[in-house]
Design a protein around this motif. Sequence first.
Motif, PDB file in Angstrom:
ATOM      1  N   VAL A  17       0.839  -1.210   0.000  1.00 34.56           N
ATOM      2  CA  VAL A  17       0.000   0.000   0.000  1.00 34.56           C
ATOM      3  C   VAL A  17       0.872   1.259   0.000  1.00 34.56           C
ATOM      4  O   VAL A  17       0.598   2.209  -0.731  1.00 34.56           O
ATOM      5  CB  VAL A  17      -0.979  -0.009   1.199  1.00 34.56           C
ATOM      6  CG1 VAL A  17      -1.709   1.320   1.329  1.00 34.56           C
ATOM      7  CG2 VAL A  17      -1.979  -1.152   1.061  1.00 34.56           C
ATOM      8  N   HIS A  18       1.935   1.243   0.791  1.00 38.33           N
ATOM      9  CA  HIS A  18       2.817   2.409   0.872  1.00 38.33           C
ATOM     10  C   HIS A  18       3.464   2.696  -0.481  1.00 38.33           C
ATOM     11  O   HIS A  18       3.494   3.841  -0.937  1.00 38.33           O
ATOM     12  CB  HIS A  18       3.875   2.181   1.950  1.00 38.33           C
ATOM     13  CG  HIS A  18       4.616   3.404   2.336  1.00 38.33           C
ATOM     14  ND1 HIS A  18       5.910   3.367   2.779  1.00 38.33           N
ATOM     15  CD2 HIS A  18       4.272   4.712   2.343  1.00 38.33           C
ATOM     16  CE1 HIS A  18       6.333   4.589   3.046  1.00 38.33           C
ATOM     17  NE2 HIS A  18       5.348   5.422   2.789  1.00 38.33           N
ATOM     18  N   THR A  21       0.729   3.902  -3.062  1.00 40.33           N
ATOM     19  CA  THR A  21       0.219   5.234  -2.737  1.00 40.33           C
ATOM     20  C   THR A  21       1.269   6.315  -2.950  1.00 40.33           C
ATOM     21  O   THR A  21       0.955   7.416  -3.397  1.00 40.33           O
ATOM     22  CB  THR A  21      -0.273   5.274  -1.267  1.00 40.33           C
ATOM     23  OG1 THR A  21      -1.257   4.270  -1.092  1.00 40.33           O
ATOM     24  CG2 THR A  21      -0.879   6.616  -0.931  1.00 40.33           C
ATOM     25  N   THR A  22       2.506   6.017  -2.653  1.00 43.11           N
ATOM     26  CA  THR A  22       3.573   7.012  -2.726  1.00 43.11           C
ATOM     27  C   THR A  22       4.081   7.219  -4.148  1.00 43.11           C
ATOM     28  O   THR A  22       4.541   8.301  -4.487  1.00 43.11           O
ATOM     29  CB  THR A  22       4.752   6.593  -1.822  1.00 43.11           C
ATOM     30  OG1 THR A  22       4.237   6.383  -0.504  1.00 43.11           O
ATOM     31  CG2 THR A  22       5.812   7.651  -1.749  1.00 43.11           C
ATOM     32  N   PHE A 133      -5.118   3.147  -5.224  1.00 44.40           N
ATOM     33  CA  PHE A 133      -3.968   3.848  -4.654  1.00 44.40           C
ATOM     34  C   PHE A 133      -3.312   4.779  -5.672  1.00 44.40           C
ATOM     35  O   PHE A 133      -2.687   5.765  -5.306  1.00 44.40           O
ATOM     36  CB  PHE A 133      -2.962   2.852  -4.079  1.00 44.40           C
ATOM     37  CG  PHE A 133      -3.587   2.012  -3.004  1.00 44.40           C
ATOM     38  CD1 PHE A 133      -4.000   2.591  -1.804  1.00 44.40           C
ATOM     39  CD2 PHE A 133      -3.807   0.665  -3.190  1.00 44.40           C
ATOM     40  CE1 PHE A 133      -4.609   1.823  -0.814  1.00 44.40           C
ATOM     41  CE2 PHE A 133      -4.416  -0.101  -2.214  1.00 44.40           C
ATOM     42  CZ  PHE A 133      -4.810   0.485  -1.019  1.00 44.40           C
ATOM     43  N   THR A 136      -5.363   7.734  -5.282  1.00 47.33           N
ATOM     44  CA  THR A 136      -4.961   8.357  -4.013  1.00 47.33           C
ATOM     45  C   THR A 136      -3.696   9.172  -4.199  1.00 47.33           C
ATOM     46  O   THR A 136      -3.597  10.302  -3.701  1.00 47.33           O
ATOM     47  CB  THR A 136      -4.752   7.280  -2.932  1.00 47.33           C
ATOM     48  OG1 THR A 136      -5.962   6.532  -2.791  1.00 47.33           O
ATOM     49  CG2 THR A 136      -4.357   7.889  -1.604  1.00 47.33           C
ATOM     50  N   PHE A 137      -2.727   8.625  -4.923  1.00 47.51           N
ATOM     51  CA  PHE A 137      -1.492   9.352  -5.214  1.00 47.51           C
ATOM     52  C   PHE A 137      -1.800  10.677  -5.913  1.00 47.51           C
ATOM     53  O   PHE A 137      -1.274  11.734  -5.535  1.00 47.51           O
ATOM     54  CB  PHE A 137      -0.566   8.497  -6.093  1.00 47.51           C
ATOM     55  CG  PHE A 137       0.574   9.272  -6.681  1.00 47.51           C
ATOM     56  CD1 PHE A 137       1.722   9.513  -5.940  1.00 47.51           C
ATOM     57  CD2 PHE A 137       0.504   9.766  -7.972  1.00 47.51           C
ATOM     58  CE1 PHE A 137       2.782  10.240  -6.473  1.00 47.51           C
ATOM     59  CE2 PHE A 137       1.562  10.491  -8.516  1.00 47.51           C
ATOM     60  CZ  PHE A 137       2.694  10.733  -7.764  1.00 47.51           C
TER      61      PHE A 137
END
Length: 166
Positions: A17-18, A21-22, A133, A136-137
């Motif tokens: 997820v990290h 998302t990043t 994600f 989300t980013f």
Amino acid sequence: MLNGFKQMKHYIMFSIVHVLTTTGIRNEEFCTLLIRDFKQDTILGEYYLNVIGKGNKRRQVPLNGKIVETIKMFRYVRGLPSIEESEPGEPLFTTNRGKAFVPSSLSQYVKKEINSLYKELGRKPVAITPHHFRHTFAIISRLSNVDLYSIMNSLGHNSLLTTEIY
């Protein structure tokens, strides 16, 4: 969600997820990353991923220090050799069997684990896929006052119109 996975000590899902998302990379791009795609700029010392996107378009996705540590943690928790000790053609991220993820399997795994987290937290199941994600980013980037053109390049889009949808 990240905090939930961290508290559960589910470092594999935390890492997935990290990273998604990043970086804003696609599910397929995540699955096909190899050790050789994890790069460090020899002059500036900054890290980035060489990503092959749709239409075989290459782009460089910058990585901050926290995400570099997350990638290293993922490999450590999986019992994989460090990046420096690995062969360039090996997958950067692997399943518990040491194989590269397949996009459909990664998507199913992410959905299942997120719903397990939500169940543990007493919440209703949700239909979240790795693609969420990416959105989300884009949203976080825009809320952080990153210009639309830079977001477009980070996502590997050809058109600002596509990026605006995100």
